[in-house]
Design a protein around this motif. Structure first.
Motif, PDB file in Angstrom:
ATOM      1  N   THR A 134      29.909  42.165  45.412  1.00 45.09           N
ATOM      2  CA  THR A 134      31.185  42.043  44.709  1.00 45.09           C
ATOM      3  C   THR A 134      31.146  42.885  43.447  1.00 45.09           C
ATOM      4  O   THR A 134      30.292  42.677  42.570  1.00 45.09           O
ATOM      5  CB  THR A 134      31.491  40.578  44.366  1.00 45.09           C
ATOM      6  OG1 THR A 134      31.622  39.850  45.593  1.00 45.09           O
ATOM      7  CG2 THR A 134      32.779  40.460  43.575  1.00 45.09           C
ATOM      8  N   ILE A 135      32.051  43.837  43.371  1.00 48.45           N
ATOM      9  CA  ILE A 135      32.134  44.765  42.234  1.00 48.45           C
ATOM     10  C   ILE A 135      33.342  44.364  41.395  1.00 48.45           C
ATOM     11  O   ILE A 135      34.468  44.293  41.902  1.00 48.45           O
ATOM     12  CB  ILE A 135      32.282  46.217  42.726  1.00 48.45           C
ATOM     13  CG1 ILE A 135      31.099  46.577  43.644  1.00 48.45           C
ATOM     14  CG2 ILE A 135      32.372  47.185  41.559  1.00 48.45           C
ATOM     15  CD1 ILE A 135      31.343  47.805  44.489  1.00 48.45           C
ATOM     16  N   THR A 136      33.102  44.090  40.135  1.00 47.03           N
ATOM     17  CA  THR A 136      34.159  43.687  39.210  1.00 47.03           C
ATOM     18  C   THR A 136      34.323  44.760  38.150  1.00 47.03           C
ATOM     19  O   THR A 136      33.340  45.230  37.570  1.00 47.03           O
ATOM     20  CB  THR A 136      33.810  42.346  38.532  1.00 47.03           C
ATOM     21  OG1 THR A 136      33.634  41.353  39.543  1.00 47.03           O
ATOM     22  CG2 THR A 136      34.920  41.909  37.587  1.00 47.03           C
TER      23      THR A 136
ATOM     24  N   GLY B 170      41.495  52.626  32.501  1.00 55.24           N
ATOM     25  CA  GLY B 170      42.533  52.669  33.510  1.00 55.24           C
ATOM     26  C   GLY B 170      42.323  53.672  34.620  1.00 55.24           C
ATOM     27  O   GLY B 170      43.104  53.700  35.581  1.00 55.24           O
ATOM     28  N   GLU B 171      41.290  54.501  34.521  1.00 51.18           N
ATOM     29  CA  GLU B 171      41.080  55.519  35.549  1.00 51.18           C
ATOM     30  C   GLU B 171      40.626  54.890  36.866  1.00 51.18           C
ATOM     31  O   GLU B 171      40.044  53.813  36.877  1.00 51.18           O
ATOM     32  CB  GLU B 171      40.004  56.527  35.112  1.00 51.18           C
ATOM     33  CG  GLU B 171      40.286  57.237  33.809  1.00 51.18           C
ATOM     34  CD  GLU B 171      39.522  56.614  32.661  1.00 51.18           C
ATOM     35  OE1 GLU B 171      38.976  57.378  31.855  1.00 51.18           O
ATOM     36  OE2 GLU B 171      39.466  55.354  32.585  1.00 51.18           O
ATOM     37  N   PRO B 172      40.886  55.570  37.984  1.00 54.51           N
ATOM     38  CA  PRO B 172      40.380  55.071  39.264  1.00 54.51           C
ATOM     39  C   PRO B 172      38.859  55.103  39.303  1.00 54.51           C
ATOM     40  O   PRO B 172      38.217  55.921  38.625  1.00 54.51           O
ATOM     41  CB  PRO B 172      40.981  56.042  40.294  1.00 54.51           C
ATOM     42  CG  PRO B 172      41.285  57.280  39.524  1.00 54.51           C
ATOM     43  CD  PRO B 172      41.653  56.831  38.143  1.00 54.51           C
TER      44      PRO B 172
ATOM     45  N   PRO C 233      37.578  48.946  42.495  1.00 53.10           N
ATOM     46  CA  PRO C 233      38.574  48.059  41.890  1.00 53.10           C
ATOM     47  C   PRO C 233      39.173  48.652  40.625  1.00 53.10           C
ATOM     48  O   PRO C 233      38.483  49.327  39.850  1.00 53.10           O
ATOM     49  CB  PRO C 233      37.763  46.801  41.579  1.00 53.10           C
ATOM     50  CG  PRO C 233      36.373  47.308  41.345  1.00 53.10           C
ATOM     51  CD  PRO C 233      36.199  48.456  42.299  1.00 53.10           C
ATOM     52  N   ALA C 234      40.456  48.391  40.422  1.00 48.41           N
ATOM     53  CA  ALA C 234      41.112  48.768  39.171  1.00 48.41           C
ATOM     54  C   ALA C 234      40.635  47.841  38.066  1.00 48.41           C
ATOM     55  O   ALA C 234      40.009  46.797  38.315  1.00 48.41           O
ATOM     56  CB  ALA C 234      42.627  48.685  39.330  1.00 48.41           C
ATOM     57  N   ASN C 235      40.908  48.211  36.833  1.00 48.69           N
ATOM     58  CA  ASN C 235      40.508  47.389  35.700  1.00 48.69           C
ATOM     59  C   ASN C 235      41.048  45.968  35.854  1.00 48.69           C
ATOM     60  O   ASN C 235      42.224  45.763  36.165  1.00 48.69           O
ATOM     61  CB  ASN C 235      41.018  48.005  34.399  1.00 48.69           C
ATOM     62  CG  ASN C 235      40.578  47.214  33.189  1.00 48.69           C
ATOM     63  OD1 ASN C 235      39.397  46.896  33.047  1.00 48.69           O
ATOM     64  ND2 ASN C 235      41.520  46.882  32.318  1.00 48.69           N
TER      65      ASN C 235
END
Length: 395
Positions: free
Chosen positions: A40-42, A48-50, A95-97
């Motif tokens: 799981t990546i948080t 805000g960058e991809p 994941p986005a921020n």
């Protein structure tokens, strides 16, 4: 002087040697580790960058080099060329921020890369994957913000670390959830620690190790293991300390107990001329080391080569740690277990010193054998339920 680096991972073996842990088979009476476990990546970075994720390494069941997709399915690399040819796009949209993403980790020995803002550039030679080498000013990834974690998942469990052996850059932590539900993490910076590392390296006079991006903001701090080669750290940065160590052990004995679970295995080092000879309990010389230079110390190589054996390798790792931590003059019995003694000499690995100072648990992988004495940022579990990677703020 810059060479393309080929990804030929043998992390399971290197972890076993460095930590003394057995990773070649399942733990006694343990349930079999599944073929994949969730990672799981948080993204708590505040940016805000991809983000792009890559799971690259060696499939342990086949020995093939390749990558895993988000489902944990292995894909072998195609044949490369000379000059190198572009590798297939192995990226996974991260994941986005403020969000999380769960992917599957197969039984691999390799790396989880993440890049911020744009994808990384990988290529293939006939020998395998060419990885980013940002100490090379011509590397296509030099201006990209990225980092990676190293891991091995096999029948004996999971080993996963945060690493700064090559550079300090985009911050993150790693963790593992045991079957009991207990979660253990490492790699967390203190509040303000990210900026403090950059400032601390500059204050130590090693500011040339800081690489800025095109917009002038710091991207990374290159490790002195690369910095000697690039001229960002003086070639004689450790010479004074090395000279003092060699002089001291010309008339004193260095006692090394290199394998933690073998406390009765000891070796005794004394210097004659430019050579430190190690003897065993019977007085027989078992290996000898030529006087190292700064590059040997920072890189834990050359004169401090560490083969995967039971004598020279463990001795070399211990010497390397003692030089980088500057403990060889204050403690003639190595490795020194007390981290309050580390980095106290004015001549030391300031890069490693600063990074360790800014870690919440004091642990980091700031040079190749920072795991001597278990001072590295690594978590292990023999029956992992889940792994974690958290991208943390740039503060």
């Amino acid at each position: 002087m810059f060479r393309l680096r080929t990804f030929l991972v043998a992390a399971a073996a290197s972890i076993a040697v460095a930590t003394g842990l057995i990773v070649s088979g399942p733990a006694p009476e343990a349930e079999a580790v599944p073929d994949t476990i969730p990672l799981t990546i948080t993204n708590n970075s505040g940016r805000g960058e991809p983000v792009y994720i890559y799971n690259l390494g060696t499939e342990l069941s086949s020995g093939q080099l390749g990558y895993a997709d988000a489902d944990g399915t292995f894909h072998a690399w195609p044949a490369g060329g000379n000059p190198p040819t572009p590798a297939p796009d192995a990226s996974i949209e991260g994941p986005a921020n403020g969000e999380t993403l769960t992917i599957q980790m197969p039984k691999f020995s390799g790396r989880i890369y993440f890049s911020v803002g744009e994808k990384l550039h990988f290529s293939l030679t006939p020998d395998g994957l060419v990885q980013p080498a940002v100490q090379n000013p011509d590397d296509p990834n030099r201006d990209i913000l990225f980092n990676w974690s190293e891991y091995t998942l096999n029948d004996a469990g999971l080993w996963i670390n945060s690493t700064q052996v090559d550079m300090f850059t985009a911050p993150y932590t790693v963790g593992v959830r045991e079957q009991s539900g207990t979660v253990r993490t490492t790699g967390e910076l203190k509040p303000g620690g990210y900026s403090a590392v950059f400032d601390g390296v500059r204050d130590a006079g090693w500011g040339d190790l800081v690489h800025n991006g095109p917009d002038g903001t710091p991207l990374r701090v290159l490790s002195p293991g690369h910095g000697v080669g690039t001229g960002d750290v003086p070639a004689d940065a450790m010479s004074d300390y090395i000279d003092r160590v060699w002089e001291h052990y010309s008339s004193n004995t260095l006692t090394v107990t290199p394998i933690s679970h073998e406390p009765d295995t000891k070796y005794y080092g004394t210097v004659s001329g430019d050579v430190m000879n190690f003897t065993d309990g019977s007085g027989e010389v078992v290996t000898s080391f030529n006087k190292p230079d700064s590059d040997s110390v920072f890189g834990c190589h050359k004169e401090l080569d560490a083969p995967n054996d039971q004598v020279r390798g463990p001795l070399s790792r211990t010497l390397c740690a003692g030089f980088n931590r500057s403990t060889l003059l204050t403690n003639s019995e190595q490795p020194d277990p007390d981290n309050s003694n580390f980095y106290q000499d004015p001549v030391t690995n300031h890069y490693a010193r600063v990074i360790h100072e800014q870690m919440v648990d004091g642990k980091a992988y700031a040079f190749a054998f920072d795991d001597v004495g278990a001072h590295e940022s690594l978590v292990h579990d023999g029956d992992p339920a889940e792994a974690f990677m958290t991208l943390t703020p740039y503060e």
